[in-house]
Scaffold this active site. Structure first.
Site, PDB file in Angstrom:
ATOM      1  N   CYS A 258       0.796  -1.221   0.000  1.00 26.42           N
ATOM      2  CA  CYS A 258       0.000   0.000   0.000  1.00 26.42           C
ATOM      3  C   CYS A 258       0.839   1.286   0.000  1.00 26.42           C
ATOM      4  O   CYS A 258       1.624   1.530   0.919  1.00 26.42           O
ATOM      5  CB  CYS A 258      -0.923  -0.009   1.209  1.00 26.42           C
ATOM      6  SG  CYS A 258      -2.002   1.430   1.218  1.00 26.42           S
TER       7      CYS A 258
ATOM      8  N   CYS B 243     -20.915   3.000   0.779  1.00 24.89           N
ATOM      9  CA  CYS B 243     -19.950   2.007   1.245  1.00 24.89           C
ATOM     10  C   CYS B 243     -18.789   2.767   1.870  1.00 24.89           C
ATOM     11  O   CYS B 243     -18.433   3.840   1.379  1.00 24.89           O
ATOM     12  CB  CYS B 243     -19.463   1.173   0.060  1.00 24.89           C
ATOM     13  SG  CYS B 243     -18.164  -0.010   0.498  1.00 24.89           S
TER      14      CYS B 243
HETATM   15  S1  SF4 Z   1      -4.834  -0.140   6.351  1.00 23.33           S
HETATM   16 FE1  SF4 Z   1      -5.481   0.439   4.297  1.00 23.33          FE
HETATM   17  S2  SF4 Z   1      -4.622   2.487   3.959  1.00 23.33           S
HETATM   18 FE2  SF4 Z   1      -3.567   1.615   5.735  1.00 23.33          FE
HETATM   19  S3  SF4 Z   1      -1.692   0.708   4.893  1.00 23.33           S
HETATM   20 FE3  SF4 Z   1      -3.244  -0.929   4.978  1.00 23.33          FE
HETATM   21  S4  SF4 Z   1      -4.276  -0.888   2.969  1.00 23.33           S
HETATM   22 FE4  SF4 Z   1      -3.119   1.027   3.204  1.00 23.33          FE
END
Ligand code: SF4
Length: 349
Positions: free
Chosen positions: A63, A131
């Site tokens: 991410c 959502c």
């Molecule tokens: S919780 Fe969601 S925004 Fe945070 S690092 Fe993981 S995928 Fe990314």
């Protein structure tokens, strides 16, 4: 016709057997199941907006929003409620029927909850399905979202329980399952899926689908994402997934969760039209428009509508106005197609 069965007792042995089917047999089975529950020529269109971007304390290795990695992403604080409502109105105008709002949080804070609840109420008033994806929820927060009228909560399991620790260390698999249980208890619908291409094995893909399909109720939406490799994240150099393996996973998801919307989401922009067509054939029946598409022009939305027209697909559950917008796009594509075929006719005459 292969009969569709809704089950919650899938074993690794069963799912391996599906993955090992010859490609054409698997697609035939998935398409047969799909046709028993859905119009095969309708695809649902949803829009995703990031309402709070970057600096997330979680360490999900795929991410770009994780604060653990330097990806050069511009961080943004929680968006003003009115800005979110304007974006939702734009999404409705380009034909979306569901508006998904995502925040890069470990969990929502008490300070942010009132704003988030206002967003849900406002988007609902526009006539869109709502959502949200806000991270881990407490039982009270889940109930407050349900009371505000939230239709769906997105919380992905990402991968199998066995592989999960290679990807995320700041939140446990059982915490994710607990949030999903709260969402169900509060009477909301679940959107939950995973990501392919993170270095997982076929058994891990099977393991993810088993977790989802063996929940007491299948998630109503199952997003299957293809890893988007972002520079600066630990998975930036991962090997590409074989496109046929990706399609196989969609087909297996369709067979295991026959009544769920299986969504082609992240990574779709890297797929060519032929691969997307094959994905629809395998039983995918939902797509995302990203937030970038809410700006003027919407070239991706136009491209999608042209592909739909070429495949004879129509957007599902169209609102009255969106109907007109889509119809215009489809008609335009049909005119272009007709002009092209006239050209070929003239050239060969
Ligand atoms: S919780 Fe969601 S925004 Fe945070 S690092 Fe993981 S995928 Fe990314």
């Amino acid at each position: 016709m292969i009969a569709s069965v809704t089950r919650h007792n899938w074993t690794l042995h069963d799912v391996r057997a599906l993955f090992e089917l010859p490609f054409n047999d698997l697609l035939f089975q998935a398409q047969s199941v799909h046709r028993q529950h859905f119009d095969p020529n309708r695809v649902q269109v949803s829009t995703l907006l990031s309402i709070k971007t970057g600096a997330c304390p979680e360490d999900c290795k795929y991410c770009p929003q994780s604060g653990h990695y330097n990806t050069g992403l511009d961080k943004e604080k929680l968006m003003a409620v009115q800005k979110v409502l304007d974006a939702a109105a734009d999404a409705k105008a380009i034909g979306s029927t569901r508006f998904c709002m995502g925040a890069a949080w470990k969990h929502p804070s008490a300070k942010d909850m009132p704003y988030v609840l206002e967003m849900v109420k406002g988007v609902k008033k526009l006539g869109l399905e709502t959502c949200m994806t806000l991270g881990k929820l407490s039982q009270e927060q889940t109930q407050a979202l349900a009371d505000a009228g939230l239709d769906y909560y997105n919380h992905n399991l990402d991968t199998s329980p066995e592989f999960y620790g290679n990807i995320i260390t700041t939140r446990t698999y059982s915490e994710r399952l607990q949030t999903l249980a709260y969402v169900r208890e509060a009477g909301m619908k679940i959107c939950s899926g995973g990501i392919l291409g993170m270095g997982e094995s076929v058994d891990d893909r099977a393991g993810l689908l088993i977790q989802l399909a063996n929940l007491p109720e299948h998630p109503e939406s199952v997003p299957i994402n293809m890893l988007v490799k972002v520079k600066g994240t630990p998975l930036a150099e991962e090997k590409d997934v074989d496109p046929f393996d990706f399609i196989r996973t969609l087909a297996v998801a369709r067979i295991m969760m026959p009544k769920s919307h299986v969504r082609l989401s992240a990574g779709r922009e890297q797929m060519n039209e032929q691969m997307q067509a094959l994905a629809f054939m395998a039983g995918a029946n939902s797509i995302f428009y990203g937030e970038k598409l809410l700006t003027t022009g919407n070239p991706q939305a136009d491209r999608d509508m042209k592909l739909f027209a070429r495949l004879g697909i129509k957007p599902e559950e169209r609102e009255e106005h969106a109907d007109e917008v889509h119809q215009a796009a489809i008609e335009q594509a049909l005119i272009e197609q007709r002009d092209a075929s006239l050209f070929y006719d003239a050239a060969s005459a």
